[in-house]
Write an enzyme that holds these catalytic residues in place. Structure first.
Site, PDB file in Angstrom:
ATOM      1  N   ASN A  87       0.822  -1.205   0.000  1.00 12.51           N
ATOM      2  CA  ASN A  87       0.000   0.000   0.000  1.00 12.51           C
ATOM      3  C   ASN A  87       0.863   1.264   0.000  1.00 12.51           C
ATOM      4  O   ASN A  87       2.082   1.207   0.043  1.00 12.51           O
ATOM      5  CB  ASN A  87      -0.948  -0.045   1.212  1.00 12.51           C
ATOM      6  CG  ASN A  87      -2.295   0.575   0.918  1.00 12.51           C
ATOM      7  OD1 ASN A  87      -2.388   1.579   0.217  1.00 12.51           O
ATOM      8  ND2 ASN A  87      -3.339  -0.028   1.464  1.00 12.51           N
ATOM      9  N   HIS A 117      22.668   0.345  12.981  1.00 15.23           N
ATOM     10  CA  HIS A 117      24.015   0.832  13.280  1.00 15.23           C
ATOM     11  C   HIS A 117      24.397   0.387  14.682  1.00 15.23           C
ATOM     12  O   HIS A 117      23.534   0.234  15.547  1.00 15.23           O
ATOM     13  CB  HIS A 117      24.067   2.363  13.190  1.00 15.23           C
ATOM     14  CG  HIS A 117      23.683   2.875  11.845  1.00 15.23           C
ATOM     15  ND1 HIS A 117      24.576   2.968  10.811  1.00 15.23           N
ATOM     16  CD2 HIS A 117      22.492   3.310  11.354  1.00 15.23           C
ATOM     17  CE1 HIS A 117      23.962   3.445   9.741  1.00 15.23           C
ATOM     18  NE2 HIS A 117      22.686   3.660  10.042  1.00 15.23           N
ATOM     19  N   THR A 165      10.356  -6.699  16.833  1.00 17.75           N
ATOM     20  CA  THR A 165      11.780  -6.828  17.151  1.00 17.75           C
ATOM     21  C   THR A 165      12.248  -8.273  17.190  1.00 17.75           C
ATOM     22  O   THR A 165      13.447  -8.521  17.222  1.00 17.75           O
ATOM     23  CB  THR A 165      12.080  -6.173  18.513  1.00 17.75           C
ATOM     24  OG1 THR A 165      11.324  -6.860  19.524  1.00 17.75           O
ATOM     25  CG2 THR A 165      11.724  -4.698  18.520  1.00 17.75           C
ATOM     26  N   LYS A 166      11.297  -9.237  17.221  1.00 22.42           N
ATOM     27  CA  LYS A 166      11.625 -10.667  17.304  1.00 22.42           C
ATOM     28  C   LYS A 166      10.739 -11.439  16.347  1.00 22.42           C
ATOM     29  O   LYS A 166       9.669 -10.980  15.957  1.00 22.42           O
ATOM     30  CB  LYS A 166      11.390 -11.176  18.730  1.00 22.42           C
ATOM     31  CG  LYS A 166      12.302 -10.531  19.749  1.00 22.42           C
ATOM     32  CD  LYS A 166      12.035 -11.055  21.138  1.00 22.42           C
ATOM     33  CE  LYS A 166      12.967 -10.356  22.120  1.00 22.42           C
ATOM     34  NZ  LYS A 166      12.646 -10.636  23.493  1.00 22.42           N
TER      35      LYS A 166
END
Length: 187
Positions: A87, A117, A165-166
């Site tokens: 989308n 980073h 995040t996992k």
């Protein structure tokens, strides 16, 4: 250029001191031009697909659809299956590799980010990358963010605004920051 893309697909990092960096930089500039062309005038669905084929460096099935604008800096490490829909306003940072399997839906303003980073200030200019895989029939909600190294399971739903995040298992709904399992998908 194929040598640079092949090296990156094999997990190699090309830094500013690498002899092939000018080739990588040239490809990034070419991709930016294509993205600008994609985003700054009307294109039919077939024209959009043709531009995406040039950005992603792969032939796309006629069932792949996207509503621009779309943002990416490299593009050549994104792989897209059949019946994928992306989308408005999505961003893909793909130097770590992005795979969208068949039937994936990506909501507006979603971000798929394989790049990061180091936290140490002296090293922060370095780029760390990990691949992202979004399995068959997964649905990424509006404004969701998928972070480096994540696999989103088959049929999973990532709620709007979630930050993943996992890894997400198959057949679940996740929401929140960071995303957590809310429940299983109704069968």
């Amino acid at each position: 250029m194929n040598k640079v893309i092949e090296r990156m697909r094999n997990g190699e990092r090309i830094t500013e001191t690498d002899a092939d960096f000018p080739l990588l930089y040239s490809e990034i500039e070419n991709t930016k031009k294509l993205v600008c062309e994609l985003n700054n005038k009307y294109h039919s669905p077939d024209e959009i697909r043709t531009l995406l084929e040039r950005i992603w460096g792969q032939q796309l099935d006629a069932s792949v659809r996207m509503f621009p604008p779309f943002y990416t800096a490299f593009g050549k490490l994104t792989r897209v299956g059949k019946e994928v829909f992306i989308n408005f306003g999505c961003t893909f940072l793909d130097q770590g590799g992005i795979t969208l399997e068949d039937g994936v839906f990506i909501g507006p303003e979603a971000k798929v980010v394989t790049e990061n980073h180091p936290e140490e200030p002296a090293l922060r200019h370095r780029l760390l990358v990990k691949p992202i895989v979004i399995r068959r029939n997964a649905w990424i909600g509006a404004g969701a963010i998928i972070l480096p190294g994540v696999t989103v399971g088959e049929n999973a739903i990532v709620a709007a605004g979630a930050v993943v995040t996992k890894d997400i298992p198959d057949n679940v709904i996740v929401a929140g920051v960071p995303a957590k399992i809310i429940r299983n998908i109704k069968q």
